[in-house]
Design a protein around this motif. Structure first.
Motif, short mmCIF file in Angstrom:
data_model
loop_
_atom_site.label_atom_id
_atom_site.label_comp_id
_atom_site.label_asym_id
_atom_site.label_seq_id
_atom_site.Cartn_x
_atom_site.Cartn_y
_atom_site.Cartn_z
N ASN A 1 0.84 -1.21 0.00
CA ASN A 1 0.00 0.00 0.00
C ASN A 1 0.87 1.26 0.00
OD1 ASN A 1 -2.74 0.60 -0.28
ND2 ASN A 1 -3.07 0.86 1.92
N THR A 2 1.91 1.23 -0.84
CA THR A 2 2.94 2.27 -0.82
C THR A 2 3.25 2.73 -2.25
OG1 THR A 2 3.91 1.34 1.18
CG2 THR A 2 5.32 2.78 -0.12
N VAL A 3 3.52 4.03 -2.36
CA VAL A 3 3.90 4.63 -3.63
C VAL A 3 5.23 5.35 -3.44
CG1 VAL A 3 3.22 6.25 -5.44
CG2 VAL A 3 1.48 4.96 -4.23
N TYR A 4 6.04 5.34 -4.49
CA TYR A 4 7.37 5.92 -4.41
C TYR A 4 7.55 6.97 -5.51
CZ TYR A 4 7.95 1.49 -1.96
OH TYR A 4 7.78 0.41 -1.11
N LEU A 5 8.43 7.91 -5.25
CA LEU A 5 8.86 8.84 -6.28
C LEU A 5 10.38 8.96 -6.19
CD1 LEU A 5 7.86 10.75 -8.54
CD2 LEU A 5 8.04 12.61 -6.86
N GLN A 6 11.06 8.37 -7.16
CA GLN A 6 12.51 8.48 -7.24
C GLN A 6 12.85 9.73 -8.02
OE1 GLN A 6 15.00 6.46 -5.90
NE2 GLN A 6 16.37 8.08 -6.62
N MET A 7 13.59 10.62 -7.40
CA MET A 7 13.92 11.90 -8.03
C MET A 7 15.44 11.99 -8.21
SD MET A 7 11.32 14.43 -5.96
CE MET A 7 12.25 14.34 -4.45
N ASN A 8 15.86 12.03 -9.46
CA ASN A 8 17.28 12.13 -9.78
C ASN A 8 17.57 13.46 -10.47
OD1 ASN A 8 17.61 9.47 -8.83
ND2 ASN A 8 17.20 8.62 -10.87
N SER A 9 18.84 13.80 -10.54
CA SER A 9 19.27 15.04 -11.21
C SER A 9 18.44 16.23 -10.76
CB SER A 9 19.16 14.87 -12.74
OG SER A 9 19.93 13.77 -13.18
N LEU A 10 18.30 16.36 -9.47
CA LEU A 10 17.45 17.41 -8.92
C LEU A 10 17.99 18.80 -9.23
CD1 LEU A 10 16.54 15.65 -5.60
CD2 LEU A 10 14.88 16.60 -7.22
N LYS A 11 17.05 19.72 -9.43
CA LYS A 11 17.37 21.10 -9.76
C LYS A 11 16.79 22.03 -8.68
CE LYS A 11 16.82 20.02 -14.68
NZ LYS A 11 16.08 20.38 -15.93
N PRO A 12 17.34 23.21 -8.52
CA PRO A 12 16.77 24.15 -7.54
C PRO A 12 15.29 24.42 -7.78
CG PRO A 12 18.94 24.90 -8.20
CD PRO A 12 18.60 23.71 -9.09
N GLU A 13 14.85 24.39 -9.02
CA GLU A 13 13.43 24.63 -9.32
C GLU A 13 12.53 23.47 -8.91
OE1 GLU A 13 16.03 24.94 -11.44
OE2 GLU A 13 15.49 24.29 -13.46
N ASP A 14 13.10 22.37 -8.46
CA ASP A 14 12.31 21.27 -7.91
C ASP A 14 11.95 21.51 -6.44
OD1 ASP A 14 14.38 19.02 -9.79
OD2 ASP A 14 12.34 19.66 -10.27
N THR A 15 12.50 22.55 -5.85
CA THR A 15 12.21 22.86 -4.46
C THR A 15 10.73 23.14 -4.26
OG1 THR A 15 14.43 23.74 -4.04
CG2 THR A 15 12.66 24.50 -2.59
N ALA A 16 10.12 22.40 -3.34
CA ALA A 16 8.68 22.52 -3.10
C ALA A 16 8.29 21.56 -1.97
CB ALA A 16 7.89 22.17 -4.37
N VAL A 17 7.05 21.70 -1.53
CA VAL A 17 6.45 20.68 -0.68
C VAL A 17 5.81 19.66 -1.61
CG1 VAL A 17 4.77 20.13 1.10
CG2 VAL A 17 6.06 22.29 1.20
N TYR A 18 6.15 18.39 -1.41
CA TYR A 18 5.63 17.32 -2.26
C TYR A 18 4.52 16.57 -1.52
CZ TYR A 18 9.24 18.02 -5.74
OH TYR A 18 10.03 18.56 -6.73
N TYR A 19 3.41 16.38 -2.22
CA TYR A 19 2.24 15.73 -1.65
C TYR A 19 1.92 14.44 -2.41
CZ TYR A 19 1.37 20.32 0.44
OH TYR A 19 1.48 21.50 1.13
N CYS A 20 1.56 13.44 -1.65
CA CYS A 20 1.04 12.20 -2.22
C CYS A 20 -0.48 12.27 -2.19
CB CYS A 20 1.53 11.04 -1.35
SG CYS A 20 0.81 9.45 -1.74
#
Length: 124
Positions: A77-96
């Protein structure tokens, strides 16, 4: 009580990676599409990625295509988000979020359960 709890956020340098985890409890979402959204300060919440009920189809926003990967484990009952090559513009609160339907939707109104969010900060 249905809960979605995100974890895995944090501070990372540009070019780094993070793996977000969304653990659901209170009911099973194995028949529902799941999604990740994000909201940066002063901006509207936007869809980042979504996955259908089986994990066989996925959607990605153009801004993260090729860098982020969404996956799910229905047995956990789990979901994942693998985030690679992160950029400053990816800065945020992330919601599932858990969707109302089994197939992929990218609109906020198509999701009826939401987590509290996890902060991702990418430094330059």
């Amino acid at each position: 009580q249905v809960q979605l709890v995100e974890s895995g956020g944090g501070l990372v340098q540009a070019g780094g990676s993070l793996r977000l985890v969304c653990a659901a409890s209170g009911r099973t979402f194995s028949s529902n599409a799941m999604g990740w959204f994000r909201q940066a300060p002063g901006k509207e919440r936007e869809s980042v990625a979504a996955i259908n009920w089986s994990g066989g189809s996925a959607y990605y926003a153009d801004s993260v295509k090729g860098r982020f990967t969404i996956s799910r484990d229905n047995a956990k009952n789990t979901v994942y988000l693998q985030m690679n090559s992160l950029k400053p513009e990816d800065t945020a609160v992330y919601y599932c979020a858990a969707g109302r339907y089994s197939e992929i939707k990218s609109r906020i109104r198509d999701y009826n359960y939401w987590g509290q969010g996890t902060q991702v900060t990418v430094s330059s």
